[in-house]
Motif scaffolding. Structure first.
Motif, mmCIF file in Angstrom:
data_model
loop_
_atom_site.group_PDB
_atom_site.id
_atom_site.type_symbol
_atom_site.label_atom_id
_atom_site.label_comp_id
_atom_site.label_asym_id
_atom_site.label_seq_id
_atom_site.Cartn_x
_atom_site.Cartn_y
_atom_site.Cartn_z
ATOM 1 N N LEU A 140 0.836 -1.350 -0.236
ATOM 2 C CA LEU A 140 0.227 -0.072 -0.300
ATOM 3 C C LEU A 140 0.805 1.158 -0.061
ATOM 4 N N LYS A 141 0.270 2.189 -0.500
ATOM 5 C CA LYS A 141 0.773 3.495 -0.752
ATOM 6 C C LYS A 141 0.705 4.647 0.432
ATOM 7 N N THR A 142 -0.156 4.164 1.654
ATOM 8 C CA THR A 142 -0.007 4.805 2.994
ATOM 9 C C THR A 142 0.340 3.910 4.089
ATOM 10 N N ALA A 143 0.919 4.443 5.132
ATOM 11 C CA ALA A 143 1.500 3.807 6.312
ATOM 12 C C ALA A 143 0.062 3.455 7.125
ATOM 13 N N ASN A 144 -1.157 4.142 6.913
ATOM 14 C CA ASN A 144 -2.315 4.116 7.817
ATOM 15 C C ASN A 144 -3.382 4.251 6.989
ATOM 16 N N LEU A 145 -4.168 3.330 7.055
ATOM 17 C CA LEU A 145 -5.599 3.296 6.284
ATOM 18 C C LEU A 145 -6.530 4.309 6.942
ATOM 19 N N GLY A 146 -6.288 4.441 8.391
ATOM 20 C CA GLY A 146 -7.332 5.632 8.823
ATOM 21 C C GLY A 146 -8.627 5.100 9.025
ATOM 22 N N ILE A 147 -8.668 3.621 9.393
ATOM 23 C CA ILE A 147 -9.819 3.065 9.565
ATOM 24 C C ILE A 147 -9.793 2.368 11.111
ATOM 25 N N ALA A 148 -10.895 1.959 11.880
ATOM 26 C CA ALA A 148 -10.884 1.221 13.098
ATOM 27 C C ALA A 148 -10.906 -0.302 12.997
ATOM 28 N N LYS A 149 -10.675 -1.074 13.871
ATOM 29 C CA LYS A 149 -10.656 -2.336 13.867
ATOM 30 C C LYS A 149 -12.076 -3.043 13.545
ATOM 31 N N THR A 150 -13.017 -1.904 13.787
ATOM 32 C CA THR A 150 -14.386 -2.555 13.757
ATOM 33 C C THR A 150 -15.229 -2.130 12.454
ATOM 34 N N ALA A 151 -14.170 -1.825 11.416
ATOM 35 C CA ALA A 151 -14.693 -1.623 9.995
ATOM 36 C C ALA A 151 -14.919 -2.924 9.404
ATOM 37 N N SER A 152 -15.873 -2.962 8.457
ATOM 38 C CA SER A 152 -16.377 -4.255 7.770
ATOM 39 C C SER A 152 -15.390 -4.493 6.840
ATOM 40 N N PRO A 153 -15.289 -5.976 6.605
ATOM 41 C CA PRO A 153 -14.247 -6.513 5.669
ATOM 42 C C PRO A 153 -14.366 -5.550 4.192
ATOM 43 N N ALA A 154 -15.822 -5.381 3.883
ATOM 44 C CA ALA A 154 -16.011 -4.810 2.619
ATOM 45 C C ALA A 154 -15.331 -3.168 2.659
ATOM 46 N N LEU A 155 -15.521 -2.578 3.917
ATOM 47 C CA LEU A 155 -15.014 -1.200 3.981
ATOM 48 C C LEU A 155 -13.440 -1.248 3.646
ATOM 49 N N VAL A 156 -12.741 -2.304 4.435
ATOM 50 C CA VAL A 156 -11.462 -2.411 4.453
ATOM 51 C C VAL A 156 -11.034 -2.628 3.136
ATOM 52 N N GLY A 157 -11.590 -3.668 2.470
ATOM 53 C CA GLY A 157 -10.991 -3.799 0.994
ATOM 54 C C GLY A 157 -11.431 -2.382 0.170
ATOM 55 N N PHE A 158 -12.303 -1.938 0.389
ATOM 56 C CA PHE A 158 -12.272 -0.547 -0.470
ATOM 57 C C PHE A 158 -11.220 0.277 -0.348
ATOM 58 N N ILE A 159 -10.958 0.467 0.923
ATOM 59 C CA ILE A 159 -9.933 1.448 1.443
ATOM 60 C C ILE A 159 -8.426 0.937 0.852
ATOM 61 N N ILE A 160 -8.195 -0.417 1.129
ATOM 62 C CA ILE A 160 -7.151 -1.055 0.647
ATOM 63 C C ILE A 160 -7.027 -0.798 -1.075
ATOM 64 N N ASN A 161 -8.039 -1.160 -1.851
ATOM 65 C CA ASN A 161 -7.922 -0.776 -3.206
ATOM 66 C C ASN A 161 -7.727 0.566 -3.683
ATOM 67 N N GLN A 162 -8.104 1.631 -2.612
ATOM 68 C CA GLN A 162 -7.930 2.859 -3.119
ATOM 69 C C GLN A 162 -6.296 3.329 -2.710
ATOM 70 N N ASN A 163 -5.700 2.465 -2.121
ATOM 71 C CA ASN A 163 -4.249 2.693 -1.800
ATOM 72 C C ASN A 163 -3.269 1.887 -2.412
ATOM 73 N N LEU A 164 -3.740 0.728 -3.312
ATOM 74 C CA LEU A 164 -3.261 -0.427 -3.651
ATOM 75 C C LEU A 164 -1.894 -0.071 -4.748
ATOM 76 N N LEU A 165 -0.617 -0.447 -4.391
ATOM 77 C CA LEU A 165 0.515 -0.698 -5.289
ATOM 78 C C LEU A 165 0.734 -1.829 -5.983
ATOM 79 N N ALA A 166 0.572 -2.991 -5.145
ATOM 80 C CA ALA A 166 0.633 -4.284 -5.920
ATOM 81 C C ALA A 166 -0.065 -5.526 -4.823
ATOM 82 N N LYS A 167 -0.331 -6.583 -5.407
ATOM 83 C CA LYS A 167 -0.578 -7.648 -4.632
ATOM 84 C C LYS A 167 -0.393 -8.846 -5.113
ATOM 85 N N ALA A 168 -0.153 -9.818 -4.140
ATOM 86 C CA ALA A 168 0.176 -11.308 -4.463
ATOM 87 C C ALA A 168 -0.685 -12.362 -3.487
ATOM 88 N N SER A 169 -0.748 -13.319 -4.096
ATOM 89 C CA SER A 169 -2.009 -14.120 -3.344
ATOM 90 C C SER A 169 -1.438 -16.074 -3.677
#
Length: 176
Positions: A140-169
């Motif tokens: 990710l291109k940010t050090a902190n996503l700025g969301i709480a641990k109570t965030a839904s997986p869908a919201l976390v996924g959205f924020i991750i994808n807004q800050n994505l540089l690369a992914k591996a699975s």
């Protein structure tokens, strides 16, 4: 991928890609990593994960484990971790359990579809076809996503994808 150039002097270069590996996983989950809920009797330990060759500019990492085959209409999020510092390239086996304190400082384990934080192992319905569990590390291109641990997986996924540089699975299967 290896690139070779032939001139009066021959040389080769090797392109390194962002890669996720695990000493614990191969094609199928074993009992150590299976959930201990919904009728499953595993140890519910998160697997060891390691990644390499993060792209330049990586400021943090996130990890998810997702079952697209869950009979929910929207899949099932088994593990959501973010704000992993950029100098960390491995999670030890069991880091998904908050009581082990093996997660790097600053990393946040968010809610899963179990309604809890931390790792929730596979437990597909009885007699279902094998389920594919996709474990992904995100650079990710940010050090902190700025969301709480109570965030839904869908919201976390959205924020991750807004800050994505690369992914591996990795894809690992489980059947009951």
């Amino acid at each position: 991928m290896t690139l070779c150039f032939v001139t009066s002097i021959s040389y080769c270069t090797s392109a390194q890609t962002f890669t996720l590996t695990s000493q614990d996983l191969s094609g199928q989950f074993t009992g150590k990593f299976i959930a201990n809920t919904f009728g499953c009797n595993g140890d519910n330990k998160s697997p060891q994960l390691a990644w390499s060759n993060a792209p330049a500019g990586t400021k943090s990492f996130a990890i998810t484990m997702y079952d697209p085959d869950a009979p929910t209409g929207s899949g099932w999020w088994h593990w959501v971790v973010f704000n992993i510092p950029a100098n960390i390239y491995e999670l030890k086996q069991g880091a998904g359990n908050a009581t082990t304190q093996l997660m790097p400082d600053g990393a946040i384990q968010s809610l899963t579809d179990f309604g809890t934080t931390g790792y929730g192992g596979p437990c597909p319905p009885e007699n279902d076809n094998p389920h594919a569990y996709i474990i992904t590390v995100y650079a990710l291109k940010t050090a902190n996503l700025g969301i709480a641990k109570t965030a839904s997986p869908a919201l976390v996924g959205f924020i991750i994808n807004q800050n994505l540089l690369a992914k591996a699975s990795l894809i690992v299967y489980s059947k009951r």
